[in-house]
Write a protein that holds these residues in place. Structure first.
Motif, PDB file in Angstrom:
ATOM      1  N   PRO A  24      11.582   4.549  -4.813  1.00 30.66           N
ATOM      2  CA  PRO A  24      12.191   3.457  -4.041  1.00 30.66           C
ATOM      3  C   PRO A  24      13.281   2.729  -4.816  1.00 30.66           C
ATOM      4  O   PRO A  24      14.303   2.329  -4.252  1.00 30.66           O
ATOM      5  N   ALA A  25      13.068   2.551  -6.128  1.00 33.51           N
ATOM      6  CA  ALA A  25      14.064   1.859  -6.946  1.00 33.51           C
ATOM      7  C   ALA A  25      15.362   2.642  -7.081  1.00 33.51           C
ATOM      8  O   ALA A  25      16.391   2.102  -7.496  1.00 33.51           O
ATOM      9  N   LEU A  26      15.336   3.929  -6.715  1.00 37.48           N
ATOM     10  CA  LEU A  26      16.527   4.784  -6.783  1.00 37.48           C
ATOM     11  C   LEU A  26      16.994   5.221  -5.394  1.00 37.48           C
ATOM     12  O   LEU A  26      17.685   6.223  -5.244  1.00 37.48           O
ATOM     13  N   GLY A  27      16.571   4.461  -4.382  1.00 39.70           N
ATOM     14  CA  GLY A  27      17.045   4.732  -3.028  1.00 39.70           C
ATOM     15  C   GLY A  27      16.194   5.658  -2.209  1.00 39.70           C
ATOM     16  O   GLY A  27      16.488   5.941  -1.051  1.00 39.70           O
ATOM     17  N   LYS A  28      15.117   6.170  -2.792  1.00 43.36           N
ATOM     18  CA  LYS A  28      14.174   7.059  -2.104  1.00 43.36           C
ATOM     19  C   LYS A  28      14.881   8.222  -1.393  1.00 43.36           C
ATOM     20  O   LYS A  28      14.591   8.558  -0.244  1.00 43.36           O
ATOM     21  N   GLY A  29      15.834   8.804  -2.090  1.00 40.98           N
ATOM     22  CA  GLY A  29      16.522   9.984  -1.567  1.00 40.98           C
ATOM     23  C   GLY A  29      17.616   9.687  -0.566  1.00 40.98           C
ATOM     24  O   GLY A  29      18.277  10.611  -0.080  1.00 40.98           O
ATOM     25  N   ASP A  31      21.193   8.505   0.258  1.00 40.16           N
ATOM     26  CA  ASP A  31      22.468   8.305  -0.429  1.00 40.16           C
ATOM     27  C   ASP A  31      23.036   6.909  -0.183  1.00 40.16           C
ATOM     28  O   ASP A  31      23.724   6.344  -1.045  1.00 40.16           O
ATOM     29  N   ASN A  32      22.759   6.360   0.999  1.00 37.47           N
ATOM     30  CA  ASN A  32      23.289   5.038   1.322  1.00 37.47           C
ATOM     31  C   ASN A  32      22.614   3.921   0.520  1.00 37.47           C
ATOM     32  O   ASN A  32      23.124   2.801   0.448  1.00 37.47           O
ATOM     33  N   GLU A  33      21.436   4.228  -0.035  1.00 40.08           N
ATOM     34  CA  GLU A  33      20.711   3.243  -0.843  1.00 40.08           C
ATOM     35  C   GLU A  33      20.807   3.552  -2.334  1.00 40.08           C
ATOM     36  O   GLU A  33      20.061   3.009  -3.136  1.00 40.08           O
ATOM     37  N   ALA A  34      21.723   4.431  -2.703  1.00 42.57           N
ATOM     38  CA  ALA A  34      21.878   4.829  -4.104  1.00 42.57           C
ATOM     39  C   ALA A  34      22.246   3.625  -4.977  1.00 42.57           C
ATOM     40  O   ALA A  34      22.905   2.686  -4.531  1.00 42.57           O
ATOM     41  N   VAL A  35      21.810   3.667  -6.229  1.00 40.68           N
ATOM     42  CA  VAL A  35      22.067   2.578  -7.180  1.00 40.68           C
ATOM     43  C   VAL A  35      23.477   2.744  -7.752  1.00 40.68           C
ATOM     44  O   VAL A  35      23.814   3.787  -8.325  1.00 40.68           O
ATOM     45  N   GLU A  36      24.300   1.714  -7.586  1.00 42.88           N
ATOM     46  CA  GLU A  36      25.647   1.757  -8.137  1.00 42.88           C
ATOM     47  C   GLU A  36      25.608   1.516  -9.646  1.00 42.88           C
ATOM     48  O   GLU A  36      24.879   0.648 -10.140  1.00 42.88           O
ATOM     49  N   GLU A  48      20.916   0.188 -15.390  1.00 42.85           N
ATOM     50  CA  GLU A  48      19.552  -0.135 -15.830  1.00 42.85           C
ATOM     51  C   GLU A  48      18.703  -0.381 -14.597  1.00 42.85           C
ATOM     52  O   GLU A  48      19.078  -1.164 -13.718  1.00 42.85           O
ATOM     53  N   VAL A  49      17.558   0.293 -14.533  1.00 42.73           N
ATOM     54  CA  VAL A  49      16.694   0.244 -13.349  1.00 42.73           C
ATOM     55  C   VAL A  49      15.279  -0.131 -13.771  1.00 42.73           C
ATOM     56  O   VAL A  49      14.735   0.445 -14.730  1.00 42.73           O
ATOM     57  N   ASP A  50      14.684  -1.071 -13.061  1.00 41.32           N
ATOM     58  CA  ASP A  50      13.308  -1.511 -13.325  1.00 41.32           C
ATOM     59  C   ASP A  50      12.343  -0.581 -12.598  1.00 41.32           C
ATOM     60  O   ASP A  50      12.346  -0.496 -11.369  1.00 41.32           O
ATOM     61  N   LEU A  51      11.522   0.121 -13.364  1.00 40.52           N
ATOM     62  CA  LEU A  51      10.549   1.052 -12.780  1.00 40.52           C
ATOM     63  C   LEU A  51       9.127   0.533 -12.932  1.00 40.52           C
ATOM     64  O   LEU A  51       8.161   1.288 -12.807  1.00 40.52           O
ATOM     65  N   SER A  52       8.984  -0.758 -13.178  1.00 43.28           N
ATOM     66  CA  SER A  52       7.652  -1.325 -13.461  1.00 43.28           C
ATOM     67  C   SER A  52       6.711  -1.224 -12.265  1.00 43.28           C
ATOM     68  O   SER A  52       5.493  -1.190 -12.431  1.00 43.28           O
ATOM     69  N   LYS A  53       7.259  -1.195 -11.058  1.00 36.88           N
ATOM     70  CA  LYS A  53       6.407  -1.112  -9.873  1.00 36.88           C
ATOM     71  C   LYS A  53       6.081   0.339  -9.489  1.00 36.88           C
ATOM     72  O   LYS A  53       5.386   0.587  -8.507  1.00 36.88           O
ATOM     73  N   THR A  54       6.576   1.255 -10.265  1.00 34.57           N
ATOM     74  CA  THR A  54       6.383   2.667  -9.934  1.00 34.57           C
ATOM     75  C   THR A  54       5.008   3.155 -10.389  1.00 34.57           C
ATOM     76  O   THR A  54       4.611   2.946 -11.536  1.00 34.57           O
ATOM     77  N   LYS A  57       3.784   9.689 -10.973  1.00 35.24           N
ATOM     78  CA  LYS A  57       3.670  10.368 -12.267  1.00 35.24           C
ATOM     79  C   LYS A  57       4.944  11.134 -12.616  1.00 35.24           C
ATOM     80  O   LYS A  57       5.100  11.593 -13.749  1.00 35.24           O
ATOM     81  N   SER A  58       5.832  11.259 -11.626  1.00 38.98           N
ATOM     82  CA  SER A  58       7.104  11.937 -11.878  1.00 38.98           C
ATOM     83  C   SER A  58       8.103  11.525 -10.805  1.00 38.98           C
ATOM     84  O   SER A  58       7.715  10.976  -9.767  1.00 38.98           O
ATOM     85  N   PHE A  59       9.357  11.801 -11.064  1.00 43.33           N
ATOM     86  CA  PHE A  59      10.386  11.559 -10.046  1.00 43.33           C
ATOM     87  C   PHE A  59      11.571  12.478 -10.306  1.00 43.33           C
ATOM     88  O   PHE A  59      11.692  13.102 -11.371  1.00 43.33           O
ATOM     89  N   THR A  60      12.433  12.578  -9.317  1.00 44.25           N
ATOM     90  CA  THR A  60      13.660  13.370  -9.444  1.00 44.25           C
ATOM     91  C   THR A  60      14.852  12.465  -9.172  1.00 44.25           C
ATOM     92  O   THR A  60      14.732  11.452  -8.476  1.00 44.25           O
ATOM     93  N   TYR A  61      16.003  12.863  -9.699  1.00 38.85           N
ATOM     94  CA  TYR A  61      17.212  12.090  -9.432  1.00 38.85           C
ATOM     95  C   TYR A  61      18.446  12.950  -9.678  1.00 38.85           C
ATOM     96  O   TYR A  61      18.386  13.983 -10.351  1.00 38.85           O
ATOM     97  N   ASN A  62      19.546  12.505  -9.124  1.00 38.62           N
ATOM     98  CA  ASN A  62      20.842  13.108  -9.416  1.00 38.62           C
ATOM     99  C   ASN A  62      21.924  12.064  -9.172  1.00 38.62           C
ATOM    100  O   ASN A  62      21.663  10.983  -8.634  1.00 38.62           O
ATOM    101  N   TYR A  63      23.123  12.389  -9.564  1.00 37.41           N
ATOM    102  CA  TYR A  63      24.247  11.476  -9.425  1.00 37.41           C
ATOM    103  C   TYR A  63      25.107  11.879  -8.229  1.00 37.41           C
ATOM    104  O   TYR A  63      25.210  13.068  -7.897  1.00 37.41           O
ATOM    105  N   ILE A  64      25.723  10.875  -7.608  1.00 36.52           N
ATOM    106  CA  ILE A  64      26.699  11.145  -6.561  1.00 36.52           C
ATOM    107  C   ILE A  64      27.925  10.279  -6.813  1.00 36.52           C
ATOM    108  O   ILE A  64      27.832   9.194  -7.403  1.00 36.52           O
TER     109      ILE A  64
END
Length: 912
Positions: A24-29, A31-36, A48-54, A57-64
């Protein structure tokens, strides 16, 4: 837990780099919610992204990359990065990443083709013991080009990384699922800057194979924090070694010959060609389309690009013995006798082979039908292929019942209805055995092609398929989904050196707007299906994804076609240049008295009387019953069918009448009915109607012609391709080659490079219109180089076609002095082979005939017998067979050794 993402990317004004991921902190897939990200300067972006609420056990990400000026989003190539989370050990994460570009040469090595060639057999590596006092560093790199006997290590400036001693470098483990080499180690803060590189090491003797090129990777170690994990995703190993290059052979499956064959090549015979390819140092076998083309049950069905299903395989290629033996020994003896007769033929007797195979298959079906559907493998096949298989089998049954593939004649089944079709397969159906017969045949074809493909992969040889641009007008595909096609048009190609009247394939064109609504699902399904068997494929006429040449339904030849889509000419464009629009003069066939005698000779008066109405003195129109090429075709078909027909004379008259229909300057534009929008007739300058204009009108027409065909359409066609091709390409992991020959728009090379689609470079069809021949030394790396294709004469055949052309090629391209030999001697064929072997192209693929041409004892005696197809002949008989069997090829020890030596010396048989 906090995560810091850092990446280098040089942007332009108005562009914004973002991160999007599964959390969720990275937009949950989305693109319109992607972190600038924030720009630090020097091409460095950070977030810098806060993942304290995560709790994951794993996640995926990429850049756009978002371009705020036009709303366009650019994504990275490849799969998203994968991160495992250990919140107990780590409170801080730092990601040092590299952008994965789409248009990068090395991406080709991530495709299925190179999974076959560059197989990794990495030994298990014991993970380093992590320190409780120091920060941990994870090294991750993609190494696409690697020999099975090599491993990857990381070496660098710290003690943990061997202090630049290769012998003390840190071994990495291979993650097959993500295709990455990885290792995590603790590093003390002994230096402010960590420097490192990756290295390839041989497992045989522990020797250095290659140290990564380029600058050292660097990272500032700012704190010695045991709760910190720094992860380097370094994208790719940077090679110093020259580009990888490979060699392959091309041959239609039907052209294969085996000692136990039935007069035609079969799927299982591919194994023999694979063995020979490996023996000679080749890495790829390329074939033509292998889909079912059974429409008329005549030799016309030998044309492999008119399939009745884009999924179903052709029964022509089935091996009967692999299906099973008949209980009736007399019938088996009869078959064996027929096999010997058909297998002795120089060419394929298509009708005899098909009749023999279908008769046998029906016989063995009658023996096996009671138990066939109960098998576990059959059930799995049905479950996987059900969507296309049942409609196809029903189509075949109805085609046989009504003796035509024209589904409009299928009475109650003329319009496809899935419920009606499914009832044909029900237990109570009287025709269930008839429809399931085709399921039975397809099951065995699938198993045999899959067996050949898996065998090729086991030998590190890639199998390359061919996907036709069109579908047959009366096919299972058109029957089940007519809304996806423009059934009132015909696809083809504009004129070229090999078909001066263009090509009319007769296929309906695609309704791309409808296909777009489900994100090209039909194409994606087609690609996925192909990927069962092939690791790479050739897109026939890739230009069709930019624009297609659409021909009126009442045309026979291709000259009256026009590009779709296209920006048409408006009559005002002529009038603004001082040329008054004259529909009768510009848009109707230009038929005048003064040239009819040249065309029809002694038959002129008879032709005028039968086919024309006089418009005014010296000018004519076609009579209504002959006012299209299709009407003329039908008329002459009846005349030529008569026993006493003067065939040559009648065909000459027919062709001349066709050419008169082509005597127009402008064609009403597709999609317009206002009488104001037109397309210029292709090769207008070769027409009488153009050459008899006054000089001023000629100039203005030609100016508009050049603008229409070579200027105004570029942006439109580029946008069309960038909508379709990425969706199709991303459907599978196959390596794609596009057949980009003919009238090529300027936008095509750039789009193909952007999408990493290999171009096709044929020496006799150079992309540069100012030269007669291409030189392999000038070909781009992302290409396939070949001296000829299945649509052309072989090198030997071409050599004797035009003495002037041959002489120029001999002197200018081959660099030889003096007069060229009358025939293509073996040493000349070898020169051409050598030129291609040393081309920069990633692949050099030779037709088998052109390979055998380098040896006078091995090659076929007659070059004329080696041609596969003549595009100018619409109903050409595709029947070429090898004159040697695969078994005989394997016994050519001297020839094979020589060919292997040539390929190896050129670097096209290197280990990685």
């Amino acid at each position: 837990m906090k995560a810091t993402f850092k990446i280098h990317y040089d942007t332009q004004f108005g562009q914004q780099l973002c991160i999007v991921g599964s959390l969720p902190a990275l937009g949950k897939g989305n693109d319109n919610e992607a972190v600038e990200m924030a720009y630090l300067g020097g091409g460095i972006w950070i977030a810098e992204v806060d993942l304290s609420k995560t709790r994951a056990k794993s996640f995926t990400y990429n850049y756009i990359l978002k371009d705020k000026s036009n709303g366009i989003k650019y994504k990275e190539a490849g799969a998203p990065r994968v991160v495992s989370l250990d919140s107990k050990k780590y409170k801080k994460l730092a990601f040092q990443d590299a952008w994965n570009p789409f248009h990068e040469t090395e991406n080709a090595f991530d495709t299925a083709a190179f999974d076959v060639i560059l197989q990794t057999k990495a030994p298990k590596v014991k993970a380093p013991k992590l320190s409780a006092k120091d920060g941990d560093f994870s090294f991750n790199v993609n190494v696409p080009r690697i020999n099975p006997d090599y491993v990857v290590k990381v070496v660098g400036s710290t003690k943990e990384l061997g202090e630049w001693d290769i012998n003390a470098a840190l071994p990495m483990a291979y993650d097959e699922e993500n295709d990455l080499w990885s290792v995590t180690t603790s590093i003390k803060k002994s230096h402010h800057k960590l420097k490192y590189k990756y290295v390839l090491v041989s497992t045989k003797d522990k020797s250095l194979v290659e140290l990564e090129g380029g600058f050292d990777h660097m990272y500032d170690i700012q704190e010695n924090d045991p709760t910190l994990l720094v992860k380097f995703s370094d994208h790719r190993f940077e090679y110093n070694k020259q580009n990888w290059r490979g060699m392959g052979v091309a041959l239609p499956v039907f052209s294969l010959r085996s000692e136990q064959g039935l007069g035609v090549g079969e799927f299982l015979d591919i194994k023999g060609l694979v063995d020979w390819s490996k023996e000679t140092g080749m890495r790829l076998v390329q074939i033509l389309p292998v889909n079912d083309t059974m429409a008329t049950y005549t030799w016309v069905d030998s044309y492999p690009y008119a399939s009745v299903s884009v999924y179903a395989l052709h029964p022509l290629y089935i091996n009967l013995e692999a299906v099973g033996s008949l209980k009736d020994k007399k019938k088996m003896t009869k078959l064996n006798t027929l096999k010997q007769k058909l297998n002795a033929l120089d060419t394929v007797d298509y009708e005899a082979v098909m009749n023999a195979k279908m008769d046998y298959l029906k016989e063995i079906w009658s023996e096996k039908k009671a138990s066939f559907l109960k098998g576990a493998k059959v059930k799995a096949f049905l479950k996987e292929q059900n969507d296309w298989l049942l409609p196809y089998a029903a189509f075949c049954y109805l085609r046989d019942k009504y003796k035509t593939p024209d589904f409009t004649k299928f009475e109650d089944f003329a319009t496809y209805d899935a419920r009606k079709v499914n009832k044909l397969f029900a237990a109570a159906s009287k025709v269930k055995d008839d429809v399931n017969f085709y399921v039975f045949v397809q099951y065995h074809l699938h198993a045999q092609l899959l067996e050949a493909s898996e065998y090729a992969q086991s030998q590190n040889v890639v199998l390359k398929g061919d996907i036709p641009i069109g579908i047959y007008r009366f096919s299972a595909d058109a029957w089940t989904a007519p809304h996806l096609y423009n059934m009132n048009g015909q696809a083809g190609a504009p004129p070229d050196d090999f078909a001066v009247n263009g090509q009319n394939w007769g296929f309906p064109t695609y309704d791309w707007e409808t296909m777009k609504k489900d994100d090209y699902g039909w194409w994606k399904s087609r690609m996925t299906h192909l990927s069962q068997y092939f690791q790479t494929f050739r897109i026939d006429h890739i230009l069709g994804f930019f624009r297609i040449w659409e021909i009126p339904i009442d045309s026979v030849q291709g000259l009256l076609g026009q590009f779709r889509p296209a920006l048409p000419l408006h009559v005002s464009e002529l009038e603004n240049r001082g040329v008054g629009f004259d529909f009768d003069r510009f848009c109707k066939p230009y038929i005048r008295e003064h040239f009819l005698g040249q065309m029809f000779g002694d038959d002129t008066d008879a032709v005028k009387h039968e086919y024309f109405d006089q418009k005014w003195d010296g000018a004519y129109n076609f009579k209504k019953k002959f006012d299209s090429q299709v009407k003329i075709q039908a008329h002459f078909a009846k005349l030529l069918a008569k026993k006493d027909a003067d065939v040559a004379r009648l065909e000459a008259i027919r062709e001349s009448l066709y050419s008169l229909h082509n005597e127009v300057l402008l064609i009403p534009a597709l999609g317009y009915t206002d009488g104001l929008h037109y397309a210029p007739r292709v090769t207008m300058d070769k027409s009488r109607t153009f050459n008899e204009l006054d000089a001023g009108a000629k100039y203005h027409f030609w100016e508009l012609y050049v603008d229409y065909f070579f200027k105004r359409q570029e942006d439109l066609w580029s946008a069309q391709a960038m909508e379709k091709l990425p969706a199709i390409k991303e459907a599978t992991n196959m390596l794609i080659c596009g057949e980009d020959l003919g009238m090529v728009p300027d936008c095509v090379p750039g789009i193909m490079t952007e999408l990493e689609i290999l171009s096709l470079e044929i020496q006799r069809m150079p992309k540069d219109p100012t030269i007669s021949f291409g030189h392999p030394g000038n070909y781009p790396y992302e290409s396939v180089a070949s001296p000829s294709s299945h649509d052309m004469s072989t090198v030997r055949g071409w050599w004797t076609e035009d003495r002037e052309e041959t002489q120029r090629f001999y002197n200018e391209i081959l660099g030889n002095w003096g007069e060229a030999p009358q025939d293509c001697e073996p040493w000349i064929a070898e020169q051409i082979l050598q030129q291609h072997l040393y081309a920069d192209s990633m692949w050099t693929i030779f037709p088998l005939q052109d390979l055998l041409a380098i040896d006078g004892e091995v090659r076929r005696e007659s070059a004329e017998d080696e041609r596969i197809n003549i595009p100018a002949i619409k109903h050409h008989y595709w029947r070429y067979r090898m004159h040697l069997s695969c078994e005989e090829l394997m016994k050519l020890k001297s020839f094979n050794s020589k060919l292997n030596g040539l390929i190896t010396a050129s670097g096209r048989n290197s280990s990685y």
